[in-house]
Design an enzyme around this catalytic site. Structure first.
Site, PDB file in Angstrom:
ATOM      1  N   ALA A  71       0.709  -1.241   0.024  1.00  0.00           N
ATOM      2  CA  ALA A  71      -0.121   0.031  -0.092  1.00  0.00           C
ATOM      3  C   ALA A  71       0.940   1.264   0.072  1.00  0.00           C
ATOM      4  O   ALA A  71       0.622   2.136  -0.625  1.00  0.00           O
ATOM      5  CB  ALA A  71      -0.923   0.036   1.021  1.00  0.00           C
ATOM      6  N   ASN A 151      -6.678   3.625  10.979  1.00  0.00           N
ATOM      7  CA  ASN A 151      -5.945   2.541  11.280  1.00  0.00           C
ATOM      8  C   ASN A 151      -5.737   2.570  12.988  1.00  0.00           C
ATOM      9  O   ASN A 151      -5.778   1.240  13.374  1.00  0.00           O
ATOM     10  CB  ASN A 151      -4.429   2.451  10.620  1.00  0.00           C
ATOM     11  CG  ASN A 151      -3.602   3.888  10.843  1.00  0.00           C
ATOM     12  OD1 ASN A 151      -4.335   4.790  10.353  1.00  0.00           O
ATOM     13  ND2 ASN A 151      -2.601   3.621  11.292  1.00  0.00           N
ATOM     14  N   GLN A 179      -7.578  -0.343   5.660  1.00  0.00           N
ATOM     15  CA  GLN A 179      -8.351  -0.770   6.885  1.00  0.00           C
ATOM     16  C   GLN A 179      -9.579  -1.023   6.527  1.00  0.00           C
ATOM     17  O   GLN A 179     -10.362  -1.503   7.373  1.00  0.00           O
ATOM     18  CB  GLN A 179      -7.909   0.200   8.063  1.00  0.00           C
ATOM     19  CG  GLN A 179      -6.402   0.255   8.366  1.00  0.00           C
ATOM     20  CD  GLN A 179      -6.047  -0.933   9.041  1.00  0.00           C
ATOM     21  OE1 GLN A 179      -6.744  -1.733   9.581  1.00  0.00           O
ATOM     22  NE2 GLN A 179      -5.011  -0.760   9.419  1.00  0.00           N
ATOM     23  N   SER A 199      -3.891  -2.890   0.816  1.00  0.00           N
ATOM     24  CA  SER A 199      -2.777  -3.372   1.363  1.00  0.00           C
ATOM     25  C   SER A 199      -3.016  -5.202   1.506  1.00  0.00           C
ATOM     26  O   SER A 199      -4.120  -5.518   1.766  1.00  0.00           O
ATOM     27  CB  SER A 199      -1.898  -3.091   2.542  1.00  0.00           C
ATOM     28  OG  SER A 199      -1.239  -3.895   3.233  1.00  0.00           O
ATOM     29  N   HIS A 201      -1.375  -7.415   3.339  1.00  0.00           N
ATOM     30  CA  HIS A 201      -1.143  -8.138   4.657  1.00  0.00           C
ATOM     31  C   HIS A 201      -2.146  -7.604   5.635  1.00  0.00           C
ATOM     32  O   HIS A 201      -1.959  -8.050   6.835  1.00  0.00           O
ATOM     33  CB  HIS A 201       0.254  -7.822   5.153  1.00  0.00           C
ATOM     34  CG  HIS A 201       0.548  -6.483   5.441  1.00  0.00           C
ATOM     35  ND1 HIS A 201       0.804  -6.303   7.107  1.00  0.00           N
ATOM     36  CD2 HIS A 201       0.976  -5.459   5.063  1.00  0.00           C
ATOM     37  CE1 HIS A 201       0.957  -4.841   7.166  1.00  0.00           C
ATOM     38  NE2 HIS A 201       1.193  -4.448   6.007  1.00  0.00           N
ATOM     39  N   THR A 239       9.618  -7.534 -12.808  1.00  0.00           N
ATOM     40  CA  THR A 239       8.936  -8.609 -12.847  1.00  0.00           C
ATOM     41  C   THR A 239       7.683  -8.751 -11.886  1.00  0.00           C
ATOM     42  O   THR A 239       8.128  -8.670 -10.563  1.00  0.00           O
ATOM     43  CB  THR A 239       9.939 -10.011 -12.639  1.00  0.00           C
ATOM     44  OG1 THR A 239      10.743  -9.708 -13.932  1.00  0.00           O
ATOM     45  CG2 THR A 239       9.065 -10.953 -12.993  1.00  0.00           C
ATOM     46  N   CYS A 325       3.017   1.793  12.467  1.00  0.00           N
ATOM     47  CA  CYS A 325       4.213   2.515  11.790  1.00  0.00           C
ATOM     48  C   CYS A 325       5.042   3.471  12.717  1.00  0.00           C
ATOM     49  O   CYS A 325       5.705   4.097  12.250  1.00  0.00           O
ATOM     50  CB  CYS A 325       3.632   3.380  10.566  1.00  0.00           C
ATOM     51  SG  CYS A 325       2.671   1.833   9.475  1.00  0.00           S
TER      52      CYS A 325
END
Length: 391
Positions: A71, A151, A179, A199, A201, A239, A325
């Site tokens: 993200a 978040n 979120q 995102s 995860h 890639t 974060c």
């Protein structure tokens, strides 16, 4: 009691069903999706299926979905790429003071390039009011970026109303939905969203993958931030990781089909947890809106108890004293600070993140542990004793 994980805003466990569909793309179907042979065709077919699955959860067309490394990369490309493409005509950006750091830092970088950025303050409940967005719009406004769900506090923002306002004024609207995916209904057409980032995860997919929706009608153009081959419309060259994208697609599919069932279960667990806490502990304060919030997030302040002290008192429980974060600093939460929460209460805040794999037994164990720990810590605090006596 085994270790208990209640930090699902920071990251989520990879769902075994997601891992299962990823595995063949590591050792069996391992071709480069850009290659012109059967190995490449098989990989590319898997990539396009994942694109369709990701698009479906937000009501988008598959061709408008691009895969990124996460993200943060998607948000940086959305905001900075948009500003650099259109910046000669319009150079004003609107965002909020409670956005994720990847949004705030992108805006800060643009300010250093000469762009003007306006930061909206939320209400005491953490809401960004649509009227406040509209009042800031001028003929120089290019972009507004407001997250769908916060978040730290779990507050749901009125993105449809903000999207409508932006569309009526010809302003590009970006929302950080990291979120929000699989927690609330999002439709990029009905919500008038120009760009949306998400995102992997945060939704039981692996780390290292994310996606961006970029509207093709009206068409939004971005300037790339990195350069290389022509992958992902040249915006994310290199890639493409087929296994990770396959995992993201499957995770979006599961979130889409199971959202209401999972949310109902999490709501029940969260309600019982919250009721126990508030009935057994005095001076507990909910941070964020009481009703306009996702059930997965509870952010609460326990007066007189430092958040870090409470976390140390229950080392078997994984929770957060702020955003993942910013947890490596001792600075008070900038989100709670922007909301006008007192610094004393900010330092006592704990974020509990419930998820798909959270059990009721785990939640109630944590609730009881919190009640015991808060009472013990308060009994040792002369400051709390004095403040309680004054009250």
């Amino acid at each position: 009691m085994r270790n208990i994980y209640l930090d699902n805003q920071a990251t989520t466990q990879c769902d075994p069903r997601v891992l299962e569909v990823m595995l063949p793309y590591f050792c069996e179907i391992y071709g480069n999706p850009s290659s012109d042979h059967d190995f490449g065709y098989q990989a590319n077919a898997a990539l396009e299926k994942a694109r369709e699955q990701t698009a479906q959860i937000i009501g988008a067309q598959a061709k408008d979905i691009l895969f990124a490394s996460g993200a943060t990369a998607a948000v940086n490309t959305a905001i900075i790429g948009c500003a650099r493409f259109y910046g000669k005509k319009r150079n004003h950006i609107i965002t909020s003071a409670i956005e994720h750091k990847c949004v705030l830092e992108s805006c800060k970088a643009l300010q250093e390039e000469g762009f003007e950025v306006s930061y909206l303050k939320p209400t005491i409940d953490g809401i960004i009011e649509p009227g406040a967005v509209e009042r800031l719009i001028s003929d120089k406004t290019l972009l507004a970026s407001v997250m769908a769900v916060n978040n730290e506090i779990g507050t749901i923002q009125p993105i449809r109303e903000i999207g409508n306002i932006c569309r009526s004024h010809g302003v590009i609207f970006h929302t950080d939905a990291a979120q929000a995916i699989g927690k609330i209904d999002i439709d990029v057409e009905k919500d008038n969203i120009s760009m949306l980032t998400l995102s992997g995860h945060k939704i039981y997919a692996p780390k290292g993958v994310g996606a961006i929706y970029i509207s093709s009608s009206p068409k939004i153009k971005l300037r790339p931030l990195i350069f290389g081959g022509g992958q992902e419309r040249q915006l994310f060259p290199g890639t493409t990781s087929v296994p990770l994208c396959v995992g993201l697609g499957r995770a979006c599919e599961l979130m889409h089909t199971e959202m209401h069932e999972v949310n109902d279960n999490i709501s029940r667990i969260k309600s019982r947890f919250f009721d126990y806490i508030t009935k057994n502990i005095e001076q507990v304060y909910l941070n964020g809106h009481k009703d306009k919030r996702v059930p997965h997030n509870l952010n609460m302040s326990f007066a007189g108890v430092e958040g870090e002290s409470l976390m140390m008192a229950m080392p078997e429980v994984a929770v957060s004293s702020g955003s993942a974060c910013t947890s490596d600093t001792l600075e008070p939460s900038y989100v709670l600070k922007a909301m006008g929460i007192s610094e004393d209460l900010i330092h006592t805040a704990i974020r509990f993140g419930f998820g798909r794999f959270t059990t009721e037994d785990e939640a109630m164990y944590v609730a009881q542990k919190i009640a015991e720990s808060v009472k013990k810590l308060r009994s040792m605090s002369p400051i709390y004793k004095r403040s309680s006596a004054i009250v």
